[in-house]
Design an enzyme around this catalytic site. Structure first.
Site, PDB file in Angstrom:
ATOM      1  N   THR A 132      29.263  36.299  40.207  1.00  0.00           N
ATOM      2  CA  THR A 132      30.270  37.304  39.866  1.00  0.00           C
ATOM      3  C   THR A 132      30.359  38.384  40.937  1.00  0.00           C
ATOM      4  OG1 THR A 132      30.728  39.091  38.310  1.00  0.00           O
ATOM      5  CG2 THR A 132      28.456  38.434  38.475  1.00  0.00           C
ATOM      6  N   ASP A 133      31.514  39.045  40.998  1.00  0.00           N
ATOM      7  CA  ASP A 133      31.655  40.174  41.941  1.00  0.00           C
ATOM      8  C   ASP A 133      30.819  41.381  41.515  1.00  0.00           C
ATOM      9  OD1 ASP A 133      33.168  40.987  39.725  1.00  0.00           O
ATOM     10  OD2 ASP A 133      34.989  41.423  40.866  1.00  0.00           O
ATOM     11  N   GLU A 134      30.350  41.382  40.238  1.00  0.00           N
ATOM     12  CA  GLU A 134      29.621  42.564  39.746  1.00  0.00           C
ATOM     13  C   GLU A 134      28.295  42.775  40.463  1.00  0.00           C
ATOM     14  OE1 GLU A 134      29.529  43.173  35.553  1.00  0.00           O
ATOM     15  OE2 GLU A 134      31.586  42.497  35.285  1.00  0.00           O
ATOM     16  N   TYR A 157      23.393  42.692  32.944  1.00  0.00           N
ATOM     17  CA  TYR A 157      24.100  41.433  33.250  1.00  0.00           C
ATOM     18  C   TYR A 157      24.175  41.214  34.757  1.00  0.00           C
ATOM     19  CZ  TYR A 157      28.098  38.460  34.380  1.00  0.00           C
ATOM     20  OH  TYR A 157      28.916  37.511  34.949  1.00  0.00           O
ATOM     21  N   LYS A 161      22.441  38.356  37.227  1.00  0.00           N
ATOM     22  CA  LYS A 161      23.211  37.441  38.075  1.00  0.00           C
ATOM     23  C   LYS A 161      22.787  37.613  39.539  1.00  0.00           C
ATOM     24  CE  LYS A 161      26.200  34.977  37.114  1.00  0.00           C
ATOM     25  NZ  LYS A 161      26.210  33.551  36.654  1.00  0.00           N
TER      26      LYS A 161
HETATM   27  P1  NAD Z   1      31.128  32.270  28.664  1.00  0.00           P
HETATM   28  O1  NAD Z   1      30.216  33.270  28.037  1.00  0.00           O
HETATM   29  O2  NAD Z   1      32.494  32.075  28.135  1.00  0.00           O
HETATM   30  O3  NAD Z   1      30.424  30.847  28.646  1.00  0.00           O
HETATM   31  C1  NAD Z   1      29.063  30.664  28.929  1.00  0.00           C
HETATM   32  C2  NAD Z   1      28.655  29.267  28.444  1.00  0.00           C
HETATM   33  O4  NAD Z   1      27.264  29.099  28.766  1.00  0.00           O
HETATM   34  C3  NAD Z   1      28.797  29.092  26.930  1.00  0.00           C
HETATM   35  O5  NAD Z   1      29.414  27.849  26.652  1.00  0.00           O
HETATM   36  C4  NAD Z   1      27.366  29.112  26.430  1.00  0.00           C
HETATM   37  O6  NAD Z   1      27.164  28.321  25.271  1.00  0.00           O
HETATM   38  C5  NAD Z   1      26.611  28.558  27.634  1.00  0.00           C
HETATM   39  N1  NAD Z   1      25.211  29.004  27.648  1.00  0.00           N
HETATM   40  C6  NAD Z   1      24.750  30.275  27.478  1.00  0.00           C
HETATM   41  N2  NAD Z   1      23.399  30.280  27.514  1.00  0.00           N
HETATM   42  C7  NAD Z   1      23.014  28.999  27.730  1.00  0.00           C
HETATM   43  C8  NAD Z   1      21.751  28.377  27.876  1.00  0.00           C
HETATM   44  N3  NAD Z   1      20.614  29.077  27.780  1.00  0.00           N
HETATM   45  N4  NAD Z   1      21.697  27.046  28.119  1.00  0.00           N
HETATM   46  C9  NAD Z   1      22.850  26.319  28.198  1.00  0.00           C
HETATM   47  N5  NAD Z   1      24.076  26.858  28.040  1.00  0.00           N
HETATM   48  C10 NAD Z   1      24.161  28.185  27.814  1.00  0.00           C
HETATM   49  O7  NAD Z   1      31.150  32.650  30.200  1.00  0.00           O
HETATM   50  P2  NAD Z   1      32.340  32.563  31.265  1.00  0.00           P
HETATM   51  O8  NAD Z   1      33.124  33.806  31.199  1.00  0.00           O
HETATM   52  O9  NAD Z   1      33.011  31.249  31.157  1.00  0.00           O
HETATM   53  O10 NAD Z   1      31.487  32.609  32.620  1.00  0.00           O
HETATM   54  C11 NAD Z   1      30.964  31.410  33.185  1.00  0.00           C
HETATM   55  C12 NAD Z   1      30.212  31.760  34.455  1.00  0.00           C
HETATM   56  O11 NAD Z   1      31.084  32.401  35.381  1.00  0.00           O
HETATM   57  C13 NAD Z   1      29.046  32.728  34.243  1.00  0.00           C
HETATM   58  O12 NAD Z   1      27.989  32.318  35.079  1.00  0.00           O
HETATM   59  C14 NAD Z   1      29.593  34.087  34.665  1.00  0.00           C
HETATM   60  O13 NAD Z   1      28.570  34.898  35.158  1.00  0.00           O
HETATM   61  C15 NAD Z   1      30.552  33.658  35.772  1.00  0.00           C
HETATM   62  N6  NAD Z   1      31.717  34.552  35.986  1.00  0.00           N
HETATM   63  C16 NAD Z   1      32.530  34.907  34.937  1.00  0.00           C
HETATM   64  C17 NAD Z   1      33.656  35.686  35.186  1.00  0.00           C
HETATM   65  C18 NAD Z   1      34.607  36.087  34.077  1.00  0.00           C
HETATM   66  O14 NAD Z   1      35.526  36.872  34.326  1.00  0.00           O
HETATM   67  N7  NAD Z   1      34.466  35.575  32.858  1.00  0.00           N
HETATM   68  C19 NAD Z   1      33.938  36.118  36.499  1.00  0.00           C
HETATM   69  C20 NAD Z   1      33.076  35.744  37.524  1.00  0.00           C
HETATM   70  C21 NAD Z   1      31.980  34.959  37.260  1.00  0.00           C
HETATM   71  O1  DAU Z   2      34.068  40.928  37.349  1.00  0.00           O
HETATM   72  C1  DAU Z   2      33.638  39.716  36.809  1.00  0.00           C
HETATM   73  C2  DAU Z   2      33.092  39.950  35.413  1.00  0.00           C
HETATM   74  O2  DAU Z   2      34.206  40.207  34.563  1.00  0.00           O
HETATM   75  C3  DAU Z   2      32.300  38.764  34.878  1.00  0.00           C
HETATM   76  O3  DAU Z   2      31.154  38.579  35.689  1.00  0.00           O
HETATM   77  C4  DAU Z   2      31.877  39.003  33.428  1.00  0.00           C
HETATM   78  O4  DAU Z   2      31.210  37.852  32.926  1.00  0.00           O
HETATM   79  C5  DAU Z   2      33.125  39.257  32.614  1.00  0.00           C
HETATM   80  O5  DAU Z   2      32.774  39.530  31.272  1.00  0.00           O
HETATM   81  C6  DAU Z   2      33.929  40.421  33.195  1.00  0.00           C
HETATM   82  O6  DAU Z   2      33.197  41.667  33.032  1.00  0.00           O
HETATM   83  P1  DAU Z   2      33.933  43.032  32.605  1.00  0.00           P
HETATM   84  O7  DAU Z   2      32.947  43.926  32.021  1.00  0.00           O
HETATM   85  O8  DAU Z   2      34.778  43.544  33.728  1.00  0.00           O
HETATM   86  O9  DAU Z   2      34.952  42.417  31.485  1.00  0.00           O
HETATM   87  P2  DAU Z   2      35.381  42.987  30.040  1.00  0.00           P
HETATM   88  O10 DAU Z   2      36.520  42.150  29.567  1.00  0.00           O
HETATM   89  O11 DAU Z   2      34.198  43.149  29.142  1.00  0.00           O
HETATM   90  O12 DAU Z   2      35.931  44.433  30.368  1.00  0.00           O
HETATM   91  C7  DAU Z   2      37.005  44.621  31.270  1.00  0.00           C
HETATM   92  C8  DAU Z   2      37.230  46.113  31.409  1.00  0.00           C
HETATM   93  O13 DAU Z   2      37.746  46.606  30.166  1.00  0.00           O
HETATM   94  C9  DAU Z   2      35.966  46.906  31.673  1.00  0.00           C
HETATM   95  O14 DAU Z   2      36.288  48.017  32.519  1.00  0.00           O
HETATM   96  C10 DAU Z   2      35.544  47.420  30.285  1.00  0.00           C
HETATM   97  C11 DAU Z   2      36.876  47.603  29.587  1.00  0.00           C
HETATM   98  N1  DAU Z   2      36.894  47.353  28.136  1.00  0.00           N
HETATM   99  C12 DAU Z   2      36.330  46.218  27.656  1.00  0.00           C
HETATM  100  C13 DAU Z   2      36.348  45.937  26.296  1.00  0.00           C
HETATM  101  C14 DAU Z   2      35.690  44.683  25.756  1.00  0.00           C
HETATM  102  C15 DAU Z   2      37.545  48.243  27.281  1.00  0.00           C
HETATM  103  O15 DAU Z   2      38.094  49.271  27.738  1.00  0.00           O
HETATM  104  N2  DAU Z   2      37.580  47.963  25.949  1.00  0.00           N
HETATM  105  C16 DAU Z   2      36.996  46.861  25.403  1.00  0.00           C
HETATM  106  O16 DAU Z   2      37.043  46.666  24.170  1.00  0.00           O
END
Ligand code: NAD
Ligand code: DAU
Length: 351
Positions: A132-134, A157, A161
């Site tokens: 992730t970019d975080e 988190y 990562k």
């Molecule tokens: P998500 O939470 O939707 O899915 C995670 C999946 O991993 C789920 O299906 C869960 O059951 C599985 N999982 C969790 N713990 C596990 C374990 N111990 N063993 C096996 N499976 C397990 O997550 P996502 O948003 O699809 O993110 C997927 C990946 O991409 C993550 O590694 C996250 O850090 C990365 N990522 C997410 C975003 C985003 O915006 N969502 C952005 C950049 C990177």
């Molecule tokens: O940048 C990549 C990341 O983006 C991934 O690595 C994470 O897995 C993914 O969850 C996401 O993280 P964020 O914290 O940016 O996403 P989230 O949707 O939780 O929140 C987006 C923005 O909105 C953040 O600034 C927090 C804010 N927020 C979030 C929620 C859930 C609100 O203002 N209200 C809310 O209820």
């Protein structure tokens, strides 16, 4: 089948799009989707492809060292695309330990098992870690994250990562494991679990419930349509260079409040409600602890080296997303009632 590939976390949001892309685009690959089916795993995400012959689901936990070793022994994977993780920042603030165990220890287990089965011949093998970019921390008003930006994670988190990224690089340098890493910005699109901002807001607007905005809504995120992330993963898996990192982003920055206003406009129009109806639901709530101000990704390296670029503009992506949620109310209902967790038993246990 000329390759056997392990995709972890394939029942989650991004993972399910990656599984679908690999299973349908590469019929010669045998795809093993390994997922523990935590609250975030939903096999209904893959209903449309789970009958295909090159797709296999395995329920299992990446934290379980013996199980992971035996899985690698059994399948002798040629490649790993590792997405399984605890992914929600707010949950990491409430319960950090789970993030350490899955994101760090789980990644270690996969690295060790890959090294064990590949140690005599790494030719053609690949361990692809999705990050992730975080990990780069929080930006001020200017600048963008590049691949060489120093790590500065600020939530449990992102720290977990970052730690897993370091371990992946350590296995490249120490054991010559053929690894590649990508760091992506915020994804949005179909199948996004409704704890995250966009799907939560869509669901609340639909039900005329308050839309919670943390703090003043001034935090900035760079949003990418999930299928464009999946296409970048495909490109990097097949053409990325070992030991390299690629940033993936949408070049699409929005403050949270502007994003929610945009979403409200789209929802009013799709639901045939008078303009301004949904925006009345916006409610400012207590800020997230340690809330990162701004993320922005420079994906020049991926674009110039591997020729990837996002296919969708945000206007189109957000409309498609809203259309998907409105057409798939049952998917959301099953999450809200918890019925989605029964899908595994119905599909894989009772039959
Ligand atoms: P998500 O939470 O939707 O899915 C995670 C999946 O991993 C789920 O299906 C869960 O059951 C599985 N999982 C969790 N713990 C596990 C374990 N111990 N063993 C096996 N499976 C397990 O997550 P996502 O948003 O699809 O993110 C997927 C990946 O991409 C993550 O590694 C996250 O850090 C990365 N990522 C997410 C975003 C985003 O915006 N969502 C952005 C950049 C990177
Ligand atoms: O940048 C990549 C990341 O983006 C991934 O690595 C994470 O897995 C993914 O969850 C996401 O993280 P964020 O914290 O940016 O996403 P989230 O949707 O939780 O929140 C987006 C923005 O909105 C953040 O600034 C927090 C804010 N927020 C979030 C929620 C859930 C609100 O203002 N209200 C809310 O209820």
């Amino acid at each position: 089948m000329n390759k056997t590939i392990l995709i972890t976390g394939g029942a989650g949001f991004i993972g399910s799009h990656v599984v679908r892309l690999f299973v349908t685009k590469y019929p010669d690959y045998k795809i093993i989707n390994l997922d523990a089916l935590t609250y975030a795993g939903n096999l209904e995400n893959l209903k449309d492809i789970d009958h295909l012959g090159n797709y296999n689901f395995v329920k299992g936990d990446i934290r379980d060292t013996e199980f992971i070793n035996s899985l690698f022994e059994k399948y002798q994977f040629d490649g790993v695309v590792h997405l399984a993780a605890e992914s929600h920042v707010d949950r990491s603030i409430a319960n950090p330990l789970e993030f350490i165990q899955t994101n760090i220890v789980g990644t270690m287990n996969l690295l060790n098992s890959a090294r064990n089965i590949w140690k005599d011949n790494m030719e053609g093998k690949r361990f692809y870690h999705i990050s992730t970019d975080e990990v780069y921390g929080s930006l001020g008003k200017e600048g963008m994250f590049v691949e060489t930006t120093p790590y500065d994670p600020r939530s449990p988190y992102s720290a977990s990562k970052a730690s897993s990224d370091h371990l992946v690089r350590a296995y490249f340098h120490t054991y010559k494991l053929p690894v590649v890493i990508s760091n992506c910005s915020n994804n949005y699109g179909p199948n996004h679990f409704p704890e995250k901002l966009i799907p939560l807001a869509i669901n609340n607007i639909k039900n005329s419930k308050p839309i919670p905005i943390y703090g003043k809504g001034e935090n900035v995120r760079d949003w990418l349509f999930v299928k464009d992330h999946a296409s970048a993963i495909d490109r990097i898996y097949h053409a990325g260079r070992n030991g390299e990192t690629y940033n993936i982003g949408g070049n699409n920055e929005w403050t949270n409040i502007d994003l929610i206003h945009k979403l409200c406009e789209v929802m009013d129009s799709k639901l045939n409600r008078p303009a301004g109806t949904s925006a009345k639901l916006i409610t400012y709530v207590k800020d997230r602890a340690g809330h990162d101000l701004r993320y922005a990704i420079d994906s020049t390296k991926l674009q110039t080296e591997l020729g990837w670029e996002p296919s969708l503009q945000f206007e189109e992506g957000i409309e498609k997303t809203v259309d998907w949620y409105l057409a798939n109310q049952e998917w959301m209902d099953h999450i809200m009632t918890g019925d989605y967790e029964k899908y595994y038993d119905d599909q894989y246990v009772k039959r």
